[in-house]
Design a protein around this motif. Structure first.
Motif, short mmCIF file in Angstrom:
data_model
loop_
_atom_site.label_atom_id
_atom_site.label_comp_id
_atom_site.label_asym_id
_atom_site.label_seq_id
_atom_site.Cartn_x
_atom_site.Cartn_y
_atom_site.Cartn_z
N LEU A 72 0.80 -1.21 0.00
CA LEU A 72 0.00 0.00 0.00
C LEU A 72 0.84 1.27 0.00
O LEU A 72 0.34 2.35 -0.33
CB LEU A 72 -0.93 0.01 1.22
N GLN A 73 2.10 1.15 0.39
CA GLN A 73 3.01 2.29 0.46
C GLN A 73 4.36 1.88 -0.13
O GLN A 73 4.67 0.69 -0.23
CB GLN A 73 3.20 2.71 1.92
N PRO A 74 5.19 2.86 -0.50
CA PRO A 74 6.49 2.53 -1.09
C PRO A 74 7.32 1.59 -0.22
O PRO A 74 7.97 0.67 -0.74
CB PRO A 74 7.17 3.90 -1.23
N GLN A 75 7.29 1.77 1.10
CA GLN A 75 8.09 0.92 1.96
C GLN A 75 7.64 -0.54 1.95
O GLN A 75 8.41 -1.44 2.30
CB GLN A 75 8.11 1.44 3.41
N ALA A 80 9.52 1.99 -13.15
CA ALA A 80 8.53 2.68 -12.32
C ALA A 80 8.73 2.35 -10.85
O ALA A 80 8.64 3.23 -9.99
CB ALA A 80 7.12 2.29 -12.77
N ILE A 81 8.99 1.09 -10.54
CA ILE A 81 9.18 0.71 -9.14
C ILE A 81 10.47 1.30 -8.59
O ILE A 81 10.50 1.84 -7.48
CB ILE A 81 9.19 -0.83 -9.01
N LEU A 117 14.07 5.30 -0.46
CA LEU A 117 14.21 3.91 -0.03
C LEU A 117 15.17 3.16 -0.94
O LEU A 117 15.35 3.52 -2.11
CB LEU A 117 12.84 3.23 -0.06
N PRO A 118 15.80 2.09 -0.44
CA PRO A 118 16.71 1.30 -1.28
C PRO A 118 15.95 0.53 -2.35
O PRO A 118 14.79 0.13 -2.14
CB PRO A 118 17.36 0.34 -0.27
N LYS A 119 16.60 0.32 -3.48
CA LYS A 119 15.98 -0.45 -4.57
C LYS A 119 16.16 -1.94 -4.30
O LYS A 119 16.79 -2.68 -5.05
CB LYS A 119 16.59 -0.04 -5.91
N SER A 166 -0.47 7.26 -6.60
CA SER A 166 -0.70 7.24 -5.15
C SER A 166 0.57 6.90 -4.38
O SER A 166 0.71 7.28 -3.22
CB SER A 166 -1.80 6.23 -4.81
N LEU A 167 1.48 6.19 -5.03
CA LEU A 167 2.75 5.84 -4.39
C LEU A 167 3.78 6.96 -4.51
O LEU A 167 4.89 6.84 -3.99
CB LEU A 167 3.32 4.56 -5.03
#
Length: 340
Positions: free
Chosen positions: A129-132, A149-150, A159-161, A212-213
């Protein structure tokens, strides 16, 4: 879904008998011929175009529209417009930027979606639901574009890939089988597949768009060669105004647009009226920015492009970006919305 990949072109003439008299009279005059190259098959995604053709809105603006469908085996709209085999194409944001970087002199004249329908599907047992929530996960993705995109989403969030991509196809079934924790999907497509299986969005599965992200993008960007726009401004505005009218009419009766696709404009694809109606419903909010349903249809905003869209592009690794003043003609779609 049965897809027949034959490419075809349909023109306004096919629907001339069903349009109002005032528009039919326009056929006695010389109409400016406009050729479109879709980015995907002739489905309800382009209902605004089809309704505009069927109702004579384009003809009323002095424009005759023909189109070629896209799809997995079709030529890229960017290539088609570059070759002058089409006047307008529909494309995505990062692909458009890459085409400019290669030396193409394209210009944005509008955008169908103010929000991209692309996002991530996940199941209730492990929702994303969130990037994390992406970090450390295994994501089923359809192409390198989804990986980009991700990665950009994670970069924007600081945040780390740290995630694993598993290449997959157009169906969400591998997600249900447990082959991944998430699946890159279109909120106007694969979510319907899960709904038809009896699953409920927000309970059994979750869909979160990249917008939304935090990765904001226009999608189904309408573009043309700059030289074409400069030489044919009245035609461009007429096309966009007919398109706006088609979008507004389509929103009044979502089943009508779906039936036009299934029975006429996309008849070769074996599409389902129920599915196309639901897709038509789901795409309506995407025609507007989040929280602004009064935004003029098809219009692009200089501050949005130079702000969140450029931020996302930089996060994707595109560090050399064109002058925002030159990337689009911001006045065309605004003018088209007058009296539309």
């Amino acid at each position: 879904m049965m897809l027949n990949r034959r490419h075809f072109v349909r023109s306004l003439a096919a629907g001339a008998a069903s349009i109002p008299l005032v528009s039919r009279l326009a056929y006695a005059k010389d109409l400016a011929k406009v050729r479109l190259q879709f980015g995907w098959i002739a489905n309800v995604e382009y209902a605004g175009v089809f309704v505009g053709m069927e109702k004579g809105y384009f003809a009323g603006e002095g424009v005759e529209v023909s189109y070629s469908p896209g799809g997995p085996n079709a030529p890229d709209p960017l290539v088609v417009v570059a070759a002058k085999s089409a006047d307008f194409g529909f494309t995505s944001w990062l692909q458009f930027l890459d085409a400019l970087d290669k030396g193409n002199d394209f210009i944005i004249v509008g955008t169908l979606f103010q929000q991209s329908p692309l996002g991530i599907l996940s199941l209730a047992k492990k929702p994303i639901l969130q990037p994390q929530d992406i970090v450390g996960k295994k994501i089923l993705a359809q192409s390198p574009a989804e990986k980009t995109a991700i990665d950009a989403t994670l970069a924007l969030a600081g945040l780390p890939k740290d995630w694993t991509m598993v290449t997959t196809g157009f169906s969400p079934e591998p997600l249900l089988a447990g082959d991944g924790d998430g699946y890159t999907a279109f909120g106007t497509n694969q979510t319907i597949t899960l709904e038809k299986m009896g699953l409920k969005n927000g309970k059994d599965f979750f869909f979160v768009s990249f917008d939304s992200l935090g990765l904001h993008r226009y999608d189904d960007i309408v573009f043309a060669q700059r030289s074409y726009v400069e030489a044919n401004r009245a035609t461009v505005v007429g096309f966009l105004r007919g398109f706006v009218k088609g979008l507004k009419e389509n929103a009044k009766d979502l089943k009508y647009g779906a039936e036009l696709v299934v029975k006429k404009y996309g008849v070769d694809y074996g599409l389902d009226v129920g599915q196309q109606t639901r897709e038509n419903e789901l795409q309506q909010p995407l025609l507007y920015p989040i929280g602004n349903n009064s935004h003029p249809l098809l219009t692009v905003d200089k501050d949005v492009i130079g702000g969140v869209l450029y931020a996302g592009a930089k996060a994707s690794g595109r560090t050399t970006l064109p002058d925002v003043d030159k990337i689009a003609d911001y006045s065309l779609a605004l003018e088209a919305n007058k009296d539309a």
